[in-house]
Design an enzyme around this catalytic site. Structure first.
Site, PDB file in Angstrom:
ATOM      1  NE  ARG A  51    -132.321  26.692 -11.869  1.00 56.48           N
ATOM      2  CZ  ARG A  51    -131.900  27.116 -12.895  1.00 56.48           C
ATOM      3  NH1 ARG A  51    -131.155  26.029 -13.707  1.00 56.48           N
ATOM      4  NH2 ARG A  51    -132.223  28.201 -13.603  1.00 56.48           N
ATOM      5  CB  THR A  52    -138.954  26.127  -9.072  1.00 54.32           C
ATOM      6  OG1 THR A  52    -137.725  26.840  -8.580  1.00 54.32           O
ATOM      7  CG2 THR A  52    -139.993  25.916  -8.016  1.00 54.32           C
ATOM      8  CE  LYS A  80    -160.360  34.225 -22.403  1.00 51.59           C
ATOM      9  NZ  LYS A  80    -160.965  32.824 -22.182  1.00 51.59           N
ATOM     10  NE  ARG A 101    -140.771  30.786  -9.486  1.00 51.74           N
ATOM     11  CZ  ARG A 101    -139.327  30.466  -9.797  1.00 51.74           C
ATOM     12  NH1 ARG A 101    -138.768  30.700 -10.874  1.00 51.74           N
ATOM     13  NH2 ARG A 101    -138.565  29.597  -8.680  1.00 51.74           N
ATOM     14  CG  HIS A 129    -137.661  29.624  -4.083  1.00 52.38           C
ATOM     15  ND1 HIS A 129    -138.482  28.758  -4.076  1.00 52.38           N
ATOM     16  CD2 HIS A 129    -137.011  29.904  -5.383  1.00 52.38           C
ATOM     17  CE1 HIS A 129    -138.195  28.288  -5.260  1.00 52.38           C
ATOM     18  NE2 HIS A 129    -137.310  28.875  -6.067  1.00 52.38           N
TER      19      HIS A 129
HETATM   20  N1   CP Z   1    -133.774  28.282  -8.122  1.00 54.92           N
HETATM   21  C1   CP Z   1    -134.741  28.780  -9.009  1.00 54.92           C
HETATM   22  O1   CP Z   1    -135.744  29.135  -8.362  1.00 54.92           O
HETATM   23  O2   CP Z   1    -134.589  28.567 -10.340  1.00 54.92           O
HETATM   24  P1   CP Z   1    -135.658  28.651 -11.438  1.00 54.92           P
HETATM   25  O3   CP Z   1    -135.910  30.210 -11.373  1.00 54.92           O
HETATM   26  O4   CP Z   1    -135.123  28.042 -12.657  1.00 54.92           O
HETATM   27  O5   CP Z   1    -136.946  27.999 -11.076  1.00 54.92           O
END
Ligand code: CP
Length: 302
Positions: A51-52, A80, A101, A129
């Site tokens: 999703r993110t 590397k 991320r 998050h």
């Molecule tokens: N909600 C969320 O962070 O989903 P993903 O890990 O799929 O990005």
């Protein structure tokens, strides 16, 4: 918010967060525009995501921008031995904004301190998050009509759940009553509980889901985070601690909505999906509009 990184939810004031939500409403009405046509956005995912990453990519595409990056670091020069510092300094040369991320807590803060372009934290380990929090706030205000004075139940992995940590902190701005449901091993970290206490808000802790449901306006389910456990046997023992099924929503408040940041594993039976009280797939859609609003604000385009 121009040029301002978003690493922890509190990097943006309550007013700034609400401004993003207001701008997101406009993108929900009109998601296809060309305001990013001269911009390159970098998307660096050192950890898996559906999703993110893809809602950011969808948001950029619908605004006419270009997106570069990777969905796993194994085919980059990180393999590397290149450092995060050098990776960020290099990619900042190629882009106007970096979404990252990374499994290491604090990595996004580090990146924001050395990067010449703004950083959006798309999740750093079990820490925070914040873009999920913005879309969660948007989903709550859309379904409840307000953010104020709500009873919000958080269920599942409150220890490692970064979406929980940042949403609890954000909701402390709105006189929320917190209902915290978790196995004893996965209670909300004391630093986050301290944040609630310092604001003199009420929180109640439970181990049984049924005890928290009746008072909830929002039921925020979460997955037990297998990838954060050092002991696989402990994960196996508690992985199915909570499974929400349709009949459990029968005697709940009329206005209750079930949210989940997703992915779901077993914690919500699929028979809940068609219940009008389920909102998690719409919640995921809201991520596109909120992320459009966030990028437009950081790039000074809104
Ligand atoms: N909600 C969320 O962070 O989903 P993903 O890990 O799929 O990005």
């Amino acid at each position: 918010m121009k040029n301002k990184s978003l690493v922890s939810i509190n990097d943006y004031s309550k007013e700034e967060q609400l401004k993003i939500l207001e701008i997101a409403k406009g993108f929900e009405k009109n998601p296809v525009q060309d305001i990013l046509k001269d911009h390159v956005i970098a998307s660096l995912f050192f950890e898996p995501s559906t999703r993110t990453r893809l809602s950011f990519e969808s948001a950029v595409s619908r605004l006419g921008g270009k997106i570069i990056g990777f969905s796993e670091a194994s085919n980059t020069s990180v393999k590397k031995g290149e450092s995060l510092r050098d990776t960020i300094l290099t990619i900042a040369n190629y882009s106007d904004l970096i979404i990252m991320r990374n499994p290491i807590e604090g990595s996004a803060r580090f990146a924001s301190e050395i990067s010449p372009v703004p950083i959006i934290n798309a999740g750093d380990g079990a820490n925070q998050h914040p873009t999920q929090t913005l879309l969660d706030l948007y989903s709550i205000i859309k379904t409840q009509g307000t953010l104020d004075n709500l009873h919000v139940a958080f269920v599942g992995d409150l220890k490692y759940g970064r979406t929980v940590h940042s949403l609890v902190i954000a909701l402390c701005n709105y006189n929320t009553t917190f209902h915290l449901v978790s196995p004893l091993e996965l209670k909300l970290p004391s630093s986050v509980k301290m944040y609630i206490k310092e604001r003199k808000l009420a929180y109640h802790q439970y181990t049984e889901l049924e005890d928290a449901i009746p008072s909830a306006d929002v039921l925020y389910m979460t997955r037990i985070q297998k990838e954060r456990f050092s002991d696989p046997l402990e994960f196996e023992r508690i992985k199915n601690s909570y499974i929400l099924s349709n009949n459990m929503l029968d005697n709940t408040k009329e206005n209750i909505k079930v949210l989940h940041p997703l992915p779901r594993v077993n914690e919500i039976n699929i028979n809940v999906d068609t219940n009008p009280k389920a909102y998690y797939f719409e919640q995921a859609l809201n991520g596109v509009f909120v992320r459009q609003a966030l990028m437009a604000s950081i790039l000074g385009l809104s």
